[in-house]
Design an enzyme around this catalytic site. Structure first.
Site, PDB file in Angstrom:
ATOM      1  N   ASP A 118       0.761  -1.341   0.140  1.00 52.67           N
ATOM      2  CA  ASP A 118       0.161  -0.106  -0.141  1.00 52.67           C
ATOM      3  C   ASP A 118       0.967   1.374  -0.023  1.00 52.67           C
ATOM      4  O   ASP A 118       0.629   2.175  -0.439  1.00 52.67           O
ATOM      5  CB  ASP A 118      -0.855  -0.023   1.210  1.00 52.67           C
ATOM      6  CG  ASP A 118      -1.897  -1.075   1.069  1.00 52.67           C
ATOM      7  OD1 ASP A 118      -2.004  -1.764   0.145  1.00 52.67           O
ATOM      8  OD2 ASP A 118      -2.882  -1.137   2.162  1.00 52.67           O
ATOM      9  N   MET A 123      -5.860  -2.827  -4.266  1.00 56.24           N
ATOM     10  CA  MET A 123      -5.651  -2.512  -2.652  1.00 56.24           C
ATOM     11  C   MET A 123      -5.087  -1.298  -2.301  1.00 56.24           C
ATOM     12  O   MET A 123      -4.458  -0.647  -3.110  1.00 56.24           O
ATOM     13  CB  MET A 123      -4.572  -3.717  -2.401  1.00 56.24           C
ATOM     14  CG  MET A 123      -5.269  -5.358  -2.101  1.00 56.24           C
ATOM     15  SD  MET A 123      -4.202  -6.239  -1.083  1.00 56.24           S
ATOM     16  CE  MET A 123      -5.165  -7.514  -1.089  1.00 56.24           C
ATOM     17  N   GLU A 145      -9.689   0.191  -3.178  1.00 51.24           N
ATOM     18  CA  GLU A 145     -10.942  -0.738  -2.535  1.00 51.24           C
ATOM     19  C   GLU A 145     -11.483   0.227  -1.269  1.00 51.24           C
ATOM     20  O   GLU A 145     -12.441  -0.168  -0.813  1.00 51.24           O
ATOM     21  CB  GLU A 145      -9.814  -1.876  -1.964  1.00 51.24           C
ATOM     22  CG  GLU A 145      -8.835  -1.669  -0.904  1.00 51.24           C
ATOM     23  CD  GLU A 145      -8.379  -2.855  -0.243  1.00 51.24           C
ATOM     24  OE1 GLU A 145      -8.829  -3.867  -0.535  1.00 51.24           O
ATOM     25  OE2 GLU A 145      -7.383  -2.608   0.645  1.00 51.24           O
TER      26      GLU A 145
HETATM   27  O1  F6P Z   1      -1.333  -5.337   3.228  1.00 46.10           O
HETATM   28  C1  F6P Z   1      -2.178  -4.437   3.256  1.00 46.10           C
HETATM   29  C2  F6P Z   1      -3.547  -4.955   2.405  1.00 46.10           C
HETATM   30  O2  F6P Z   1      -2.574  -5.222   1.206  1.00 46.10           O
HETATM   31  C3  F6P Z   1      -4.630  -3.994   2.300  1.00 46.10           C
HETATM   32  O3  F6P Z   1      -4.483  -3.305   1.144  1.00 46.10           O
HETATM   33  C4  F6P Z   1      -5.822  -5.044   1.984  1.00 46.10           C
HETATM   34  O4  F6P Z   1      -6.997  -4.389   2.462  1.00 46.10           O
HETATM   35  C5  F6P Z   1      -5.287  -6.059   2.954  1.00 46.10           C
HETATM   36  O5  F6P Z   1      -3.889  -6.038   2.679  1.00 46.10           O
HETATM   37  C6  F6P Z   1      -5.918  -7.385   2.785  1.00 46.10           C
HETATM   38  O6  F6P Z   1      -5.168  -8.386   3.377  1.00 46.10           O
HETATM   39  P1  F6P Z   1      -5.391  -9.958   3.951  1.00 46.10           P
HETATM   40  O7  F6P Z   1      -6.753 -10.262   2.964  1.00 46.10           O
HETATM   41  O8  F6P Z   1      -4.556 -10.600   3.404  1.00 46.10           O
HETATM   42  O9  F6P Z   1      -6.027  -9.634   5.127  1.00 46.10           O
END
Ligand code: F6P
Length: 410
Positions: A140, A194, A250
């Site tokens: 991010d 993301m 998102e």
């Molecule tokens: O590392 C942050 C991120 O990439 C966010 O942008 C995203 O919402 C989140 O990870 C989702 O990660 P997970 O589904 O693995 O918990």
């Protein structure tokens, strides 16, 4: 025998990775492991983030083992375990962490993570005196690394986190691919990217031919939404091939006509141990509203885990090595509670230790995209942002078949 004369002979350094993975974590682990070994440390890997220090512990020996730093993800695996009490888990597991620190005779801990993992490590350092060094990571790119980007003589506070450069390249390539199908159908494709709190990664789609963009930093209120639709219509009409790929984070807050409120779209009602919910699905809403409001065919594409997936790219490989060089400096000075960062945004040949510094690793916080990088009135990323990205990605990369066939008149 090999290690007897080394400075840290007899000491053990352990590495863990926590939070969402990135393509550059193995590269970070390899670079830190190699340098720590040369200093004489025995190097352990703690499995699944803080989880590997709970119970009886889950620890492996990385010293003198083959390691593939190009391979994506993390061979130490990851979790979102929080050793401190949280809403989801009110019991403190810090005593278990401390017990395992003793049992495995760990002298220094390097935590590869974002604000959550490194924030917990800093708390352990402050409250329990555990020597820790943080190592940044997130696709991010929103950890406040205080890295300066100079554009047209102005210093802008930017961010540079390992993982982002690889993810940025993947999103550039993915957008460039999606563009051809958008072209074939004269469609608008809303590309969801993301980014819970910040639009750094969303902006990278512009290097793959994406146009406009919506980011979490600016709410899309009822009024803004109207302006957005107008802007989309104009951009579509002016596009040579009557198509657009519009990147959308998102985590955007979008006005919902039914509730009359501006809100994010949740993928699930679950939250992790740091209190983060999961977002997902806003692209479908944006696409269907574009179709119904403008009468232009629009589709949604969720890029999901794609930017987190795959191998470590060249820029990240150099970035992780350079920041690992700074870890050596911190180890030699016994400066704990710190995290290495780049001082300036530089092209990859300038990723060298003299361009690094270190910052307090605790509560580093989130760094949103500034108005230098995103123009809310035009829903688009600025020239300053292109310049920032140019340092990391080089030139935008997308094919453009410029056909102009003569029309046949019967
Ligand atoms: O590392 C942050 C991120 O990439 C966010 O942008 C995203 O919402 C989140 O990870 C989702 O990660 P997970 O589904 O693995 O918990």
């Amino acid at each position: 025998m090999r290690y007897e004369n080394k400075l840290f002979h007899g000491k053990t350094l352990a590495i863990l990775s926590g939070g969402g993975d990135t393509p550059a974590i193995n590269s970070s682990i390899e670079a830190i492991r190699n340098r720590a070994s040369l200093l004489g440390f025995k190097v352990y890997g703690i499995l699944q983030g803080w989880k590997g220090l709970l119970g009886d512990g889950d620890v492996v020996d990385l010293t003198n083992q083959p390691y593939d730093g190009y391979y994506g993800g993390t061979a130490l695996r990851s979790s979102r375990t929080n050793p401190f009490p949280s809403k989801k888990n009110p019991e403190s597991r810090v005593p278990q962490v401390l017990r395992n620190f003793e049992r495995y005779k760990i002298d220094v801990l390097v935590t590869i993570g974002g604000d959550d993992t490194n924030g917990a490590a800093k708390r352990l350092f402050e409250t329990e005196g555990i020597p820790v060094i943080g190592f940044p990571k997130t696709i991010d790119n929103d950890l406040r690394t205080r890295t300066i980007h100079t554009f047209q003589g102005k210093d802008i506070e930017a961010v540079l986190c390992p993982g982002f450069p690889s993810a940025a390249r993947s999103m550039m390539e993915f957008t460039a691919s999606i563009k051809t199908t958008a072209e074939s159908h004269s469609r608008i494709i809303v590309m969801e990217v993301m980014g819970r709190d910040a639009g750094w990664l969303t902006g990278t789609c512009t290097f793959g031919g994406g146009s406009l963009g919506l980011i979490p930093e600016f709410d899309i209120t009822r009024e803004r939404k109207e302006v957005f639709f107008e802007t989309v219509k104009e951009a579509y009409m002016h596009s040579k091939k009557k198509c657009l790929v519009i990147p959308v984070s998102e985590g955007i807050r979008w006005y919902d006509e039914k509730t009359g409120k501006v809100d994010v779209v949740y993928a699930s009602s679950e939250v992790d141990e740091y209190g983060h919910p999961r977002f997902g699905g806003v692209s479908g809403i944006v696409a269907s509203e574009i179709s119904s409001k403008l009468g232009i065919e629009a589709r949604a594409q969720i890029s999901g885990y794609y930017p987190r997936a795959g191998h470590c790219r060249h820029y990240d490989r150099r970035l992780t090595s350079t920041l690992a060089d700074k870890v050596v400096d911190l180890l030699l000075r016994e400066e704990y509670g710190q995290m290495p960062v780049m001082k300036r945004i530089v092209p990859n040949v300038e990723l060298e230790e003299f361009n690094t510094t270190s910052i307090d690793m605790g509560a580093v916080g989130n760094k949103p995209l500034s108005e230098d990088y995103y123009d809310i009135s035009r829903f688009s990323f600025t020239d300053a942002y292109s310049d920032f990205l140019g340092n990391i990605l080089g030139k935008p990369e997308y094919d453009d078949f410029r056909y102009d066939f003569p029309v046949v008149i019967p």
